[in-house]
Design a protein around this motif. Sequence first.
Motif, PDB file in Angstrom:
ATOM      1  N   SER A 141      -2.823  -2.812 -12.687  1.00 22.11           N
ATOM      2  CA  SER A 141      -2.882  -3.454 -11.376  1.00 22.11           C
ATOM      3  C   SER A 141      -4.061  -2.854 -10.617  1.00 22.11           C
ATOM      4  O   SER A 141      -4.473  -1.719 -10.918  1.00 22.11           O
ATOM      5  N   THR A 142      -4.545  -3.579  -9.624  1.00 18.66           N
ATOM      6  CA  THR A 142      -5.522  -2.945  -8.738  1.00 18.66           C
ATOM      7  C   THR A 142      -4.877  -1.753  -8.027  1.00 18.66           C
ATOM      8  O   THR A 142      -5.573  -0.828  -7.616  1.00 18.66           O
ATOM      9  N   ALA A 143      -3.553  -1.757  -7.927  1.00 20.30           N
ATOM     10  CA  ALA A 143      -2.839  -0.609  -7.347  1.00 20.30           C
ATOM     11  C   ALA A 143      -2.944   0.626  -8.251  1.00 20.30           C
ATOM     12  O   ALA A 143      -2.589   1.720  -7.833  1.00 20.30           O
ATOM     13  N   TYR A 148      -2.772   2.164  -1.163  1.00 22.59           N
ATOM     14  CA  TYR A 148      -2.601   1.528   0.150  1.00 22.59           C
ATOM     15  C   TYR A 148      -1.278   2.009   0.736  1.00 22.59           C
ATOM     16  O   TYR A 148      -0.396   2.491   0.016  1.00 22.59           O
ATOM     17  N   TYR A 154       4.336   2.782  -6.275  1.00 21.55           N
ATOM     18  CA  TYR A 154       3.822   1.817  -7.252  1.00 21.55           C
ATOM     19  C   TYR A 154       2.466   2.285  -7.771  1.00 21.55           C
ATOM     20  O   TYR A 154       2.202   2.259  -8.972  1.00 21.55           O
ATOM     21  N   PRO A 184      -4.842  -6.839 -12.347  1.00 19.23           N
ATOM     22  CA  PRO A 184      -4.899  -7.901 -11.344  1.00 19.23           C
ATOM     23  C   PRO A 184      -4.565  -7.399  -9.951  1.00 19.23           C
ATOM     24  O   PRO A 184      -3.799  -6.453  -9.774  1.00 19.23           O
ATOM     25  N   GLY A 185      -5.148  -8.081  -8.970  1.00 20.13           N
ATOM     26  CA  GLY A 185      -4.755  -7.877  -7.577  1.00 20.13           C
ATOM     27  C   GLY A 185      -3.604  -8.802  -7.250  1.00 20.13           C
ATOM     28  O   GLY A 185      -2.618  -8.854  -7.987  1.00 20.13           O
ATOM     29  N   PHE A 192       7.756 -11.014  -8.886  1.00 20.11           N
ATOM     30  CA  PHE A 192       7.198  -9.678  -8.653  1.00 20.11           C
ATOM     31  C   PHE A 192       7.520  -9.146  -7.250  1.00 20.11           C
ATOM     32  O   PHE A 192       8.137  -8.097  -7.085  1.00 20.11           O
ATOM     33  N   ARG A 196      10.337  -6.555  -5.723  1.00 19.25           N
ATOM     34  CA  ARG A 196       9.853  -5.389  -4.988  1.00 19.25           C
ATOM     35  C   ARG A 196      10.559  -5.249  -3.645  1.00 19.25           C
ATOM     36  O   ARG A 196      10.814  -4.144  -3.179  1.00 19.25           O
ATOM     37  N   GLN A 246      -8.952 -11.962  -1.522  1.00 19.63           N
ATOM     38  CA  GLN A 246      -8.593 -10.535  -1.472  1.00 19.63           C
ATOM     39  C   GLN A 246      -9.799  -9.731  -1.967  1.00 19.63           C
ATOM     40  O   GLN A 246      -9.876  -9.348  -3.139  1.00 19.63           O
TER      41      GLN A 246
END
Length: 255
Positions: A141-143, A148, A154, A184-185, A192, A196, A246
Amino acid sequence: MAENTSKNAIVTGASSGIGAATVRQLRSDGWNVIAVARREDRLAHLAQDTGATPFAADITKDDDVARLRAFATDTFAPSGGVDTVINIAGGARGVDTVANAQEEDWEWMYRVNVLGTMKVLKAFLPALREHGYGTVLNLTSTAGHTTYEGGGGYSAAKFGQHALTGALRLEEAENNIRVIEVAPGMVATEEFTLNRLGGNQEAADKVYQGVEKPLTAEDVAGVVGYAVGLPHHINLDQIVLRPVAQAAAHKLIRR
Ligand code: 8X3
């Protein structure tokens, strides 16, 4: 050096979202696919629609992963053995700050994103090595690349999965195994964000409100299919994809 002539893939997280879309994509690209997830009913539908072979398993459980390995070895033996392992299983729980972290959510995220991926890889790397070539694709993930607020748990898990993916690429290159990371962002999928946010549909819908064209599961699956379908000497080692709206985790355009 061996080329990728057989197309025998295992896809985890196949019951919905990006996992299910990846199974559909690979089947339409002519791959043999074992679709892995916990929910048998969903897998059965997917199998019926696509001709993928369903296998119900929880990738965080050692016994299930051992059963999966035995099943995949038998299933793919006539067509040349497992050559591609696609780890899509994962997910997020909660948007708590570090100060308010729900420890069971953090543990769950580490278990499914990091330990689950590791367990599947440990099970299949011997087969990929023996095969003479192989592909691993991990969906991060972009995470996993940036943090953030509210994303600490996560991100900690996805950074972990990103890190194991990087180490694996270095470790397995000499065994002719390429290792691809797809990060992915924002992707709008059925489950999903709903998962969450503890099943709160209204809150989940708000996340995507006003965002012009978040990515879809099919968008990501198309990229996955492209990456694993390339000739084996080409390793798209890290692919980051986001919707245009984004530009970064902190810059989301809502209209
Ligand atoms: C999902 C991306 O932005 O929700 O993997 O962390 S984000």
